[in-house]
Write an enzyme that holds these catalytic residues in place. Structure first.
Site, mmCIF file in Angstrom:
data_model
loop_
_atom_site.group_PDB
_atom_site.id
_atom_site.type_symbol
_atom_site.label_atom_id
_atom_site.label_comp_id
_atom_site.label_asym_id
_atom_site.label_seq_id
_atom_site.Cartn_x
_atom_site.Cartn_y
_atom_site.Cartn_z
ATOM 1 N N HIS A 11 -104.337 -11.073 -53.348
ATOM 2 C CA HIS A 11 -105.018 -10.934 -52.048
ATOM 3 C C HIS A 11 -105.999 -9.773 -52.051
ATOM 4 O O HIS A 11 -107.146 -9.905 -51.683
ATOM 5 C CB HIS A 11 -103.986 -10.655 -50.946
ATOM 6 C CG HIS A 11 -103.711 -11.846 -50.097
ATOM 7 N ND1 HIS A 11 -102.523 -12.027 -49.451
ATOM 8 C CD2 HIS A 11 -104.470 -12.910 -49.784
ATOM 9 C CE1 HIS A 11 -102.557 -13.155 -48.778
ATOM 10 N NE2 HIS A 11 -103.718 -13.707 -48.961
ATOM 11 N N TYR B 59 -98.063 -7.738 -39.972
ATOM 12 C CA TYR B 59 -98.096 -9.052 -40.610
ATOM 13 C C TYR B 59 -99.343 -9.127 -41.482
ATOM 14 O O TYR B 59 -100.433 -8.714 -41.088
ATOM 15 C CB TYR B 59 -98.098 -10.173 -39.572
ATOM 16 C CG TYR B 59 -96.770 -10.347 -38.866
ATOM 17 C CD1 TYR B 59 -95.600 -10.526 -39.597
ATOM 18 C CD2 TYR B 59 -96.682 -10.336 -37.481
ATOM 19 C CE1 TYR B 59 -94.373 -10.680 -38.965
ATOM 20 C CE2 TYR B 59 -95.466 -10.500 -36.836
ATOM 21 C CZ TYR B 59 -94.314 -10.670 -37.578
ATOM 22 O OH TYR B 59 -93.114 -10.825 -36.956
ATOM 23 N N GLU B 60 -99.097 -9.689 -42.657
ATOM 24 C CA GLU B 60 -100.078 -9.735 -43.727
ATOM 25 C C GLU B 60 -101.468 -10.269 -43.332
ATOM 26 O O GLU B 60 -102.475 -9.863 -43.916
ATOM 27 C CB GLU B 60 -99.466 -10.630 -44.800
ATOM 28 C CG GLU B 60 -100.059 -10.519 -46.136
ATOM 29 C CD GLU B 60 -99.306 -11.407 -47.124
ATOM 30 O OE1 GLU B 60 -98.137 -11.759 -46.891
ATOM 31 O OE2 GLU B 60 -99.926 -11.746 -48.128
ATOM 32 N N ALA B 61 -101.538 -11.170 -42.356
ATOM 33 C CA ALA B 61 -102.846 -11.751 -42.008
ATOM 34 C C ALA B 61 -103.643 -10.860 -41.058
ATOM 35 O O ALA B 61 -104.798 -11.163 -40.745
ATOM 36 C CB ALA B 61 -102.675 -13.142 -41.410
#
Lengths: 276, 324
Positions: free
Chosen positions: B103, A63-65
């Protein structure tokens, strides 16, 4: 060529599932077992959790976080959710997972977008002229990075004429034919990325069809039409001329088992899938 | 040793108008909301935000007119509101300059700042409009003239790889914020910081900044944090002020403490659709309350108890989330 995909009574009948169910199921079927899958918030989380419960039990989810290998028993409502930490092998942060992405560790990623063009370029930033926009959207987030550096990406999008466009208003995320700055020249993705070329968009799953890409021309073509959608309906909802020459027939609907898992195990609270 | 403990008011008074600021957390998770509210009460102006990603807190700061420059890559409320209405309005009226990165770009900008180097290379974003020189908004505003030490001469740079002949690589300039405000679960009496769950980009943000303000759910003895040093994120000497503010990240969620208050964020996101709605909301929830304690009283105990996390799961098992 097989014109009609095999269906039997294990598949749900029209009316027994929603467009969102079909999106989640079709997306889950893109995951191969053992792959490292990078997922952003929303339908992607639903798709990878379903895949992990069905065809790809050994896929590794990032997951990206910053969580790796989650075994969530409760659906994360976003990738920053503590539910992503449950059962994960590493809880770290963005630097770890984006480094891994750039290193070339990510096999597959799911993404969304506000607009897409026929080369798989996606806009998640503004509608209208960037310097004088009609509407601001959240922006790139990881969309750009993931689409730049994952081996395969799959887009999950709502099909509308204004979203499937000849050319996107702002190129947030790179497809197969991109603009190379600072000159702004259009070129094939392989040329733009040179030795760092790792792959690119492999499918677009909308609420009406599944599309794939010809890697040489970089153009999208229709792979399967969702049940009840005709070529005419699809073309009416698309802003560029569609290529149906490689269409294999109808998208396989969800099976009863997949629906049971989606509603009973993956999203019983109705976070992304309200009860029908 | 200097006592770094202070009140929320005193900590926020350390922030000057015009400062470049960054925060802990990710979208709607572990944001230093009590500090954001206090910044608004103190009328901070002309802030330059640099964030790996933004969220509800950013929309509040922008909506209140406190921000003049935003450099980041994403802004919204996740499930609870997908459009950043405040940013959309202030962008169109020319009150805020929006500089879009990705990001990875902002993350590497922070990491360069943290590592004390002027830039880092990356491959992310080749072929996209993020690199379009026409869309360099700080440049267009004439702010890349070197007068502001926080604004680099260029949005991006390029250099041929001198080592492996991999081609021309993209360079992103270091981020050097004046202040980073972190909300953590625990901070030691001297300032050692412990963050539980995902650490997001907190480490890079804090290390890139000149000053670090840590707001924590609780202040604990340093000796306790030293029993498990592998769980700590920042050493005490990097921290300039520490403040104990329970529930200080509400309405954002916090691993092991409380869940996201989705209804609250959704109310703000809905109000933010108009300028007057935003101002009314801020009058009620920010300017109309004198302190964080008053804010918690206004929220009431049963609302907070619903959000409180289960100590095994680290999220709330009572909060109503979906529609079923």
């Amino acid at each position: 060529m097989e014109k009609v995909l095999v269906q039997n009574k294990m598949y749900a009948a029209p009316g027994e599932y929603t467009a969102a169910d079909l999106l989640a199921v079709a997306a889950a079927r893109e995951v191969n077992n053992d792959e490292v899958v990078f997922a952003g918030t929303g339908l992607p989380v639903l798709a990878v959790m379903l895949a992990a419960q069905t065809t790809a039990p050994d896929c590794k989810v990032i997951y990206e976080a910053g969580t790796i290998g989650s075994r969530s028993t409760s659906l994360p409502s976003s990738v920053g959710d503590p539910r992503c930490v449950e059962g994960c092998s590493i809880a770290s942060g963005l630097l770890d997972v984006f480094d891994q992405l750039q290193r070339g560790r990510v096999d597959l990623a799911f993404l969304g977008g506000a607009e897409i063009d026929q080369y798989g370029n996606v806009n998640t930033t503004v509608v209208g002229d960037y310097l004088n926009p009609d509407m601001r959207f959240p922006g790139s987030g990881g969309n750009n990075d993931i689409n730049s550096l994952a081996k395969r990406t799959v887009f999950i999008m709502v099909q509308e004429k204004r979203r499937f466009k000849e050319e996107v208003d702002y190129l947030t995320s790179p497809g197969w034919r991109v603009r190379q700055w600072p000159s702004g020249e259009w070129m094939h993705r392989r040329q733009a990325y040179g030795k760092k070329f790792l792959g690119g968009p492999s499918a677009v799953i909308s609420n009406m069809a599944v599309y794939r890409f010809d890697e040489e021309t970089g153009k999208m073509y229709v792979d399967t039409l969702h049940p009840g959608i005709t070529e005419e309906i699809l073309q009416e909802n698309t802003g560029f001329t569609l290529d149906f020459s490689r269409c294999r027939g109808e998208t396989l609907p969800p099976t009863h088992e997949e629906l049971d898992i989606l509603y009973g195990v993956v999203d019983p609270e109705g976070i992304f899938l309200p009860k029908k | 040793m200097q006592d770094k403990r202070c009140s929320l008011k005193e900590a926020v008074q350390m922030i000057q108008d015009g400062s470049m600021i960054t925060f802990s957390g990710f979208t709607i998770w572990r944001r230093p909301m009590a500090a954001i509210y206090e910044m608004l009460r103190q009328g901070k102006r002309n802030l330059h935000l640099i964030e790996v990603n933004s969220g509800t807190h950013t929309e509040m700061l922008i909506g209140a007119g406190a921000v003049s420059i935003w450099e980041s890559c994403w802004n919204g409320h996740e499930l609870y509101g997908k459009v950043p209405y405040c940013m959309d309005r202030k962008m169109k009226s020319g009150e805020i300059i929006v500089e879009d990165y990705s990001h990875q770009h902002i993350l590497y900008r922070m990491q360069a700042g943290a590592a004390g180097v002027p830039y880092l290379p990356t491959w992310a974003s080749r072929g996209t409009d993020i690199l379009n020189p026409e869309y360099d908004m700080l440049g267009k505003a004439g702010l890349r003239d070197g007068k502001n030490p926080h604004i680099p001469f260029q949005k991006f740079g390029y250099a041929p790889d001198p080592f492996y002949d991999e081609g021309e690589i993209i360079l992103v300039p270091a981020a050097r914020p004046d202040v980073c405000i972190i909300h953590a679960q625990q901070v030691g009496e001297e300032g050692t910081v412990r963050v539980m769950g995902q650490t997001f980009s907190d480490e890079q943000a804090a290390k890139a900044a000149d000053k670090v303000i840590v707001i924590a759910e609780e202040i604990v003895p340093e000796s306790y944090l030293r029993e498990d040093p592998d769980r700590n994120l920042l050493p005490s000497y990097m921290v300039d002020a520490i403040v104990e503010v329970p529930w200080g990240a509400h309405p954002t969620g916090m691993y092991g403490c409380y869940d996201v208050d989705g209804a609250f964020i959704n109310d703000f996101a809905t109000a933010s659709k108009t300028e007057s709605g935003t101002q009314d909301w801020l009058d009620e929830w920010v300017y109309g309350v004198g302190s964080h304690e008053e804010y918690l009283d206004k929220l009431n105990v049963s609302r907070l108890m619903n959000l409180r996390t289960n100590s095994f799961y680290k999220y709330s098992t009572r909060a109503k989330r979906g529609s079923n």
